[in-house]
Design an enzyme around this catalytic site. Structure first.
Site, PDB file in Angstrom:
ATOM      1  N   LYS A   1       1.201  -1.304   0.347  1.00 48.49           N
ATOM      2  CA  LYS A   1      -0.057  -0.396   0.053  1.00 48.49           C
ATOM      3  C   LYS A   1       0.997   1.427  -0.285  1.00 48.49           C
ATOM      4  O   LYS A   1       0.302   2.118  -0.502  1.00 48.49           O
ATOM      5  CB  LYS A   1      -1.280  -0.016   1.001  1.00 48.49           C
ATOM      6  CG  LYS A   1      -2.505  -0.111   0.625  1.00 48.49           C
ATOM      7  CD  LYS A   1      -2.928   0.058   2.063  1.00 48.49           C
ATOM      8  CE  LYS A   1      -4.277  -0.482   1.589  1.00 48.49           C
ATOM      9  NZ  LYS A   1      -5.467  -0.238   2.804  1.00 48.49           N
TER      10      LYS A   1
ATOM     11  N   HIS B   1      -4.489 -11.335   2.120  1.00 51.47           N
ATOM     12  CA  HIS B   1      -5.419 -11.198   3.293  1.00 51.47           C
ATOM     13  C   HIS B   1      -6.735 -10.257   2.532  1.00 51.47           C
ATOM     14  O   HIS B   1      -7.579 -10.377   2.974  1.00 51.47           O
ATOM     15  CB  HIS B   1      -4.093  -9.873   4.023  1.00 51.47           C
ATOM     16  CG  HIS B   1      -4.187  -9.218   3.397  1.00 51.47           C
ATOM     17  ND1 HIS B   1      -2.968  -8.639   2.652  1.00 51.47           N
ATOM     18  CD2 HIS B   1      -4.877  -7.950   3.776  1.00 51.47           C
ATOM     19  CE1 HIS B   1      -2.976  -7.551   2.326  1.00 51.47           C
ATOM     20  NE2 HIS B   1      -4.128  -6.722   2.678  1.00 51.47           N
TER      21      HIS B   1
END
Ligand SMILES: [Fe+2]
Ligand SMILES: [Fe+2]
Length: 320
Positions: free
Chosen positions: A195, A245
């Protein structure tokens, strides 16, 4: 002084961090009011009265500043003192959790900003060791942990929280081996590494994301996986936490859309606490959900999308 100029010159540090250490090898500044130029509060290595910083904290001062060029010295000082503070049974557990939270977030903020993978992995490894010893050697109540954590949208905050929750959930589902708990904590700290490449304006966008922006977001598990896959100090389990995830049991997740047993057990742990953390944190585009609301949403997603046993265990932990 503008906020940007202040940020360039000074590093904000939670005052609570200062309260737990005696001598400080850095100059400490504070602002008399918002927007003011920071003024010197204590010069480096000058003895501090035991009650000086706690009194300041009680009067409502939450943040002090240190010169940015002393940041590394401060980091080192904290790292040298962390062990002693965390192991000190005279300090209440909530204060030690709060101290580690401040230290950990400051550490993660710096290394994530540095864009240096060696440095990141070193720091994350040290931090996960501290988190494991604090959580595995003390009776940590999930709701009390929740209360000492910050709930903002920063990736370093989110990663710290996810790592803490993942360890608690792992313990609840029966994982007691300290090394494994440490690996889980480290995996949690790294799960959103990809990210860091996403432009902030996309992460904080209030309006609906465009197709291209959504695709950029969806790349982060793969980007994190690619960055870490060749590292000898990252295990397969941790890689799966990074890569899977956002996968869902019914195959509706990303980046691959794998389903059922193809999703690694540690990734399932990570998914449950990742969603819970995201729901209960403050985002620029919405207010946080309460714990109760977040648990209800997890309930609705289980067992089709989320592992029902994991959700049950997480609910039991949060409602204890
Ligand atoms: Fe993610
Ligand atoms: Fe995440």
């Amino acid at each position: 002084m503008t906020d940007t100029a202040k940020r360039q010159k000074y590093l904000p540090v939670p005052l609570a961090l200062m309260c737990l250490t005696q001598e400080l090898p850095v100059d400490v500044y504070w602002c008399l009011h918002q927007g003011a130029e920071p003024v010197l509060l204590r010069g480096q290595n000058i003895e501090i009265a035991d009650d000086e910083f706690p009194r300041l904290l009680e009067s409502g001062v939450e943040t002090v500043y240190i010169p940015r060029d002393q940041g590394e010295v401060f980091q080192k000082h904290l790292q040298d003192n962390v062990r002693g503070i965390l192991d000190n049974q005279d300090i209440p557990i909530d204060q030690r959790m709060s101290f580690l939270n401040s230290t950990g977030r400051t550490m993660l903020q710096e290394v994530f900003r540095s864009d240096n993978l060696d440095k990141t992995l070193d720091s994350v490894s040290v931090l996960s060791e501290h988190m494991t010893s604090l959580i595995s050697q003390n009776e940590v109540v999930a709701s009390e942990l929740f209360d000492v954590l910050q709930h903002d949208y920063h990736t370093y905050t989110h990663s710290y929280n996810v790592a803490s929750y993942a360890m608690l959930l792992a313990q609840e589902v029966g994982i007691r081996d300290k090394d494994e708990l440490q690996r889980i904590s480290m995996g949690g700290l790294l799960h959103d590494l990809g990210k860091l490449r996403i432009p902030n304006h996309i992460l904080t966008k209030k309006e609906r994301l465009s197709e291209a922006e959504w695709q950029t977001i969806q790349r982060h598990p793969t980007d994190g996986f690619i960055a870490l896959a060749q590292r000898p100090d990252v295990t397969f389990d941790q890689l799966m936490m990074v890569y899977q995830h956002h996968e869902k049991l019914d195959g509706s997740g990303y980046p691959v859309g794998v389903d059922g047993d193809e999703i690694h057990v540690l990734a399932r742990i990570c998914t449950v606490v990742d969603i819970f953390e995201a729901l209960t944190s403050n985002r620029p585009y919405r207010n946080p959900n309460t714990t109760k609301e977040a648990l209800e949403i997890l309930d609705q997603m289980a067992p089709t999308k989320l592992d029902g046993d994991m959700v049950k265990c997480w609910k039991a932990l949060m409602l204890k």
